[in-house]
Write a protein that holds these residues in place. Sequence first.
Motif, PDB file in Angstrom:
ATOM      1  N   ILE A  98      23.990 -49.441 -12.295  1.00 49.27           N
ATOM      2  CA  ILE A  98      23.020 -49.583 -13.384  1.00 49.27           C
ATOM      3  C   ILE A  98      23.708 -49.119 -14.662  1.00 49.27           C
ATOM      4  N   GLU A  99      23.753 -49.979 -15.647  1.00 50.85           N
ATOM      5  CA  GLU A  99      24.375 -49.636 -16.930  1.00 50.85           C
ATOM      6  C   GLU A  99      23.415 -49.913 -18.056  1.00 50.85           C
ATOM      7  N   PRO A 100      23.050 -48.972 -18.867  1.00 52.63           N
ATOM      8  CA  PRO A 100      23.269 -47.537 -18.727  1.00 52.63           C
ATOM      9  C   PRO A 100      22.302 -46.963 -17.687  1.00 52.63           C
ATOM     10  N   MET A 101      22.689 -45.864 -17.060  1.00 58.94           N
ATOM     11  CA  MET A 101      21.900 -45.232 -15.998  1.00 58.94           C
ATOM     12  C   MET A 101      20.821 -44.344 -16.603  1.00 58.94           C
ATOM     13  N   PRO A 102      19.524 -44.727 -16.491  1.00 61.47           N
ATOM     14  CA  PRO A 102      18.441 -43.857 -16.992  1.00 61.47           C
ATOM     15  C   PRO A 102      18.369 -42.556 -16.186  1.00 61.47           C
ATOM     16  N   ASP A 103      17.861 -41.504 -16.794  1.00 60.76           N
ATOM     17  CA  ASP A 103      17.776 -40.200 -16.120  1.00 60.76           C
ATOM     18  C   ASP A 103      16.967 -40.259 -14.831  1.00 60.76           C
TER      19      ASP A 103
END
Length: 102
Positions: free
Chosen positions: A35-40
Motif C-alpha cells: 500500500i503506497e502510501p501506507m495509512p496509519d
Amino acid sequence: MALNRNHSEGGGVIVNNSENVLMTYDHIEITFSDIEPMPDAFKGTKKGSVFLTPYRVIFVSKGKDAMQSFVMPFYLLKDCEIKQPVFGANYIKGTVKAEAGG
C-alpha cells in the motif's frame, strides 16, 4: 472493502439483517503490504477475530487501535492462496481491491 464500519463497542460484529455469521475464528493476525502510501490504520500486525458470512469476511481487532474492523467482500478478493508451511501457522494470502467510489 470498508474500514471501521462493522464493530460494536463490546468487541462484537455488526452484520446486515439479510446475512448471518457462518463461522468465527479467534486469535487471528492480519498484516497489510503493498500500500503506497501506507495509512496509519494499516501499519503493523493487527490481532483479533474473523467472522465469515455468506458475502464477506469481517475482521474485528482486539484492543484500541486505529483499525477496529475491516470488511472484505468476496467479490473484491483476488489472487487468494492458502499457504501451509512445514514450520509455521497456515495462512491465506491475497489481494483486496478497493470498491469503486470507496
